[in-house]
Design an enzyme around this catalytic site. Structure first.
Site, PDB file in Angstrom:
ATOM      1  N   LYS A  69       3.384  20.576 -30.815  1.00 32.82           N
ATOM      2  CA  LYS A  69       2.068  20.506 -30.705  1.00 32.82           C
ATOM      3  C   LYS A  69       1.377  19.516 -31.116  1.00 32.82           C
ATOM      4  O   LYS A  69       0.439  18.616 -30.700  1.00 32.82           O
ATOM      5  CB  LYS A  69       1.487  21.760 -31.099  1.00 32.82           C
ATOM      6  CG  LYS A  69       1.397  22.984 -30.512  1.00 32.82           C
ATOM      7  CD  LYS A  69       0.344  24.007 -30.889  1.00 32.82           C
ATOM      8  CE  LYS A  69       0.339  25.241 -30.189  1.00 32.82           C
ATOM      9  NZ  LYS A  69      -0.484  26.165 -30.676  1.00 32.82           N
ATOM     10  N   ASP A 106      -6.954  26.536 -28.125  1.00 30.15           N
ATOM     11  CA  ASP A 106      -6.609  27.911 -28.835  1.00 30.15           C
ATOM     12  C   ASP A 106      -7.779  28.343 -29.687  1.00 30.15           C
ATOM     13  O   ASP A 106      -8.069  29.526 -29.798  1.00 30.15           O
ATOM     14  CB  ASP A 106      -5.757  27.477 -29.944  1.00 30.15           C
ATOM     15  CG  ASP A 106      -4.200  27.428 -29.712  1.00 30.15           C
ATOM     16  OD1 ASP A 106      -3.948  28.186 -28.696  1.00 30.15           O
ATOM     17  OD2 ASP A 106      -3.313  26.965 -30.395  1.00 30.15           O
TER      18      ASP A 106
HETATM   19  P1  NAP Z   1       2.268  27.177 -39.036  1.00 24.75           P
HETATM   20  O1  NAP Z   1       1.425  25.752 -38.826  1.00 24.75           O
HETATM   21  O2  NAP Z   1       3.776  26.982 -39.415  1.00 24.75           O
HETATM   22  O3  NAP Z   1       1.618  27.715 -40.394  1.00 24.75           O
HETATM   23  C1  NAP Z   1       2.235  28.999 -40.866  1.00 24.75           C
HETATM   24  C2  NAP Z   1       1.070  29.665 -41.761  1.00 24.75           C
HETATM   25  O4  NAP Z   1       1.866  30.866 -42.250  1.00 24.75           O
HETATM   26  C3  NAP Z   1       0.917  28.642 -43.109  1.00 24.75           C
HETATM   27  O5  NAP Z   1      -0.448  29.053 -43.551  1.00 24.75           O
HETATM   28  C4  NAP Z   1       2.010  29.276 -44.127  1.00 24.75           C
HETATM   29  O6  NAP Z   1       1.421  29.027 -45.288  1.00 24.75           O
HETATM   30  C5  NAP Z   1       1.753  30.675 -43.803  1.00 24.75           C
HETATM   31  N1  NAP Z   1       2.911  31.480 -44.038  1.00 24.75           N
HETATM   32  C6  NAP Z   1       4.170  31.273 -43.651  1.00 24.75           C
HETATM   33  N2  NAP Z   1       5.187  31.990 -44.246  1.00 24.75           N
HETATM   34  C7  NAP Z   1       4.443  32.629 -45.262  1.00 24.75           C
HETATM   35  C8  NAP Z   1       4.737  33.648 -46.524  1.00 24.75           C
HETATM   36  N3  NAP Z   1       6.074  33.871 -46.404  1.00 24.75           N
HETATM   37  N4  NAP Z   1       3.773  33.800 -47.250  1.00 24.75           N
HETATM   38  C9  NAP Z   1       2.575  33.337 -47.290  1.00 24.75           C
HETATM   39  N5  NAP Z   1       2.052  32.620 -46.021  1.00 24.75           N
HETATM   40  C10 NAP Z   1       3.132  32.219 -45.428  1.00 24.75           C
HETATM   41  O7  NAP Z   1       2.146  28.003 -37.902  1.00 24.75           O
HETATM   42  P2  NAP Z   1       0.645  28.043 -36.825  1.00 24.75           P
HETATM   43  O8  NAP Z   1       1.006  27.287 -35.744  1.00 24.75           O
HETATM   44  O9  NAP Z   1      -0.428  27.910 -37.590  1.00 24.75           O
HETATM   45  O10 NAP Z   1       0.835  29.747 -36.450  1.00 24.75           O
HETATM   46  C11 NAP Z   1       0.632  30.886 -37.373  1.00 24.75           C
HETATM   47  C12 NAP Z   1       0.626  32.253 -36.554  1.00 24.75           C
HETATM   48  O11 NAP Z   1      -0.261  32.322 -35.434  1.00 24.75           O
HETATM   49  C13 NAP Z   1       1.986  32.289 -36.006  1.00 24.75           C
HETATM   50  O12 NAP Z   1       2.199  33.752 -36.061  1.00 24.75           O
HETATM   51  C14 NAP Z   1       1.516  31.982 -34.483  1.00 24.75           C
HETATM   52  O13 NAP Z   1       2.566  32.738 -33.666  1.00 24.75           O
HETATM   53  C15 NAP Z   1       0.147  32.524 -34.353  1.00 24.75           C
HETATM   54  N6  NAP Z   1      -0.316  32.155 -33.369  1.00 24.75           N
HETATM   55  C16 NAP Z   1      -1.230  33.063 -32.442  1.00 24.75           C
HETATM   56  C17 NAP Z   1      -1.913  32.619 -31.183  1.00 24.75           C
HETATM   57  C18 NAP Z   1      -2.437  33.299 -30.305  1.00 24.75           C
HETATM   58  O14 NAP Z   1      -2.785  33.019 -29.282  1.00 24.75           O
HETATM   59  N7  NAP Z   1      -2.408  34.733 -30.704  1.00 24.75           N
HETATM   60  C19 NAP Z   1      -1.984  31.096 -31.220  1.00 24.75           C
HETATM   61  C20 NAP Z   1      -1.543  30.239 -32.175  1.00 24.75           C
HETATM   62  C21 NAP Z   1      -0.802  30.625 -33.049  1.00 24.75           C
HETATM   63  P3  NAP Z   1       2.212  27.633 -46.055  1.00 24.75           P
HETATM   64  O15 NAP Z   1       1.113  26.423 -45.807  1.00 24.75           O
HETATM   65  O16 NAP Z   1       2.286  28.073 -47.475  1.00 24.75           O
HETATM   66  O17 NAP Z   1       3.797  27.556 -45.553  1.00 24.75           O
END
Ligand code: NAP
Length: 276
Positions: A69, A106
Site C-alpha cells: 500500500k 478505506d
Molecule cells: P499494520 O499496519 O501492520 O498494523 C497492525 C496493527 O496491529 C498495529 O497497530 C500493531 O501494533 C497491531 N498489532 C499487531 N500485533 C499485535 C499484538 N500482538 N499486540 C498488540 N498489537 C498488535 O496493519 P493494517 O494495515 O493497519 O491492518 C490492521 C488490521 O485491519 C488487519 O487485521 C487488516 O486485515 C484489517 N483491515 C481491515 C479492513 C477492512 O476492510 N475491514 C481494511 C484494512 C485493514 P504495533 O504498531 O505495536 O506493531
C-alpha cells in the site's frame, strides 16, 4: 476501437485469502457488465513493472493490499489528498494518458459501514477510541476527523507509532498507553479495533473489556471471524456492534464505479457473495 475486456484486480502478497475477486465478479454479473477481476501475487521488486504493464493488457485499475500500500503511493503519478494524508493507496486507476492515479477508499468504506450498520450513531456523540496505529488506523482516524468526531483516544502496543500518528493528525488525537487501553472504553461513544488482534491465526485481544457500556458503538476491522471476541463482549455488554466485512464491501464501491462506470450497491447479496 479496442475490444479489450476491461480488467481490474487486486495485488498483494499473499493474495489467495482475498474476498475482493468474488465481490467484484458478483457486481459485474448482477450489473450485466463485461469485465473481470483477478487476484495477483506480486513481489515488491516486481511491483512497478507490473503496474506499468497491466494497462497494456486491458487493465483499468487495481486494488492494492498488504504489503504494497505504501509502495504503490510512491509509484503513482497522481495522488488524492486523502491518500497522501493516510500515506498509503488501496485503489489505483490506470488513466488513458498512461498515468497511474492513486486513491485510498478505506476511510470512506469505514464510515459508510458505520452509517449502514449503526444509523443512530452520530460522529459528534463523543470521543472515539482507536486501538492500533498501523496503516488502517490512519485511514480510520482521517475519516473520523473528517466526519466531525470531537476527540480521538489512540492507543497502540508500540507507543511511538501512535505518537507519530497523533503528530500527523493534530490536537484532536491524544495518545493513551497500551496498558491503559481498558480504562478509556467507558468514556467512548465509539470503539474501533484496527489491530490484527482477534483475527484467525493471530493473537487474541487481551484488553480488559469490562469498561464497555450499553449503547457504545463498537466495531472491529477484523472480519475473520465475523464476530470477533471484541464484538461478542461488546454485544454481551449491550453495545451496538458493526462487523468489519462491511468496510471491505463499501471501500470497493468507488473503485468499481471508476473502473467499470457503474455504481454498485452493498446489500445482503453482496455480503453473501463476499463470504462464498
Ligand atoms: P499494520 O499496519 O501492520 O498494523 C497492525 C496493527 O496491529 C498495529 O497497530 C500493531 O501494533 C497491531 N498489532 C499487531 N500485533 C499485535 C499484538 N500482538 N499486540 C498488540 N498489537 C498488535 O496493519 P493494517 O494495515 O493497519 O491492518 C490492521 C488490521 O485491519 C488487519 O487485521 C487488516 O486485515 C484489517 N483491515 C481491515 C479492513 C477492512 O476492510 N475491514 C481494511 C484494512 C485493514 P504495533 O504498531 O505495536 O506493531
Amino acid at each position: 476501437m479496442s475490444d479489450k475486456i476491461p480488467l481490474a484486480g487486486v495485488i498483494g502478497s499473499p493474495i489467495s485469502h482475498s474476498k475482493s475477486p468474488q465481490l467484484h465478479r458478483h457486481w459485474l454479473k448482477t450489473l450485466g457488465l463485461r469485465g473481470d477481476y483477478i487476484p495477483m501475487d506480486v513481489s515488491a521488486q516486481d511491483l512497478e513493472t507490473v503496474l506499468r504493464t497491466l494497462p497494456k493488457a486491458g487493465f483499468v485499475g487495481v486494488n492494492i493490499t498488504i504489503p504494497h500500500k505504501e509502495a504503490a503511493l510512491e509509484i503513482a503519478d497522481l495522488v488524492t489528498d486523502r491518500a497522501t494524508l493516510i500515506g498509503a493507496a488501496n485503489t489505483l486507476i490506470f488513466r488513458k494518458d498512461g498515468q497511474i492515479h492513486a486513491d485510498n477508499t478505506d476511510g470512506y468504506g469505514f464510515i459508510e459501514n458505520l452509517k449502514a450498520g449503526a444509523p443512530n450513531w452520530h460522529p459528534h456523540a463523543g470521543p472515539a477510541t482507536v486501538l492500533g496505529a498501523g496503516g488502517a488506523a490512519r485511514a480510520v482516524i482521517a475519516s473520523l476527523l473528517d466526519a466531525g468526531v470531537p476527540e480521538i483516544l489512540l492507543t497502540n502496543r508500540t507507543r511511538v507509532r501512535a505518537e507519530k500518528l497523533a503528530d500527523d493528525f493534530g490536537k484532536k488525537v491524544s495518545v493513551v498507553d497500551w496498558v491503559q487501553a481498558g480504562n478509556i472504553l467507558e468514556d467512548s461513544a465509539l470503539v474501533t479495533n484496527t489491530t490484527s488482534l482477534g483475527m484467525i491465526g493471530k493473537p487474541a485481544m487481551r484488553i480488559p473489556l469490562d469498561g464497555l457500556r450499553r449503547g457504545t458503538l463498537v466495531t472491529d476491522l477484523v472480519y475473520t471471524p465475523l464476530k470477533t471476541d471484541l464484538l461478542a463482549a461488546a454485544e454481551a455488554a449491550g453495545c451496538v456492534t458493526v462487523d468489519g466485512l462491511g468496510m471491505l464491501l463499501h471501500q470497493a464501491v468507488p473503485a468499481f464505479e471508476r473502473w467499470f462506470g457503474h455504481r454498485p450497491v452493498v446489500d445482503s447479496a453482496t455480503r453473501a457473495a463476499a463470504l462464498r
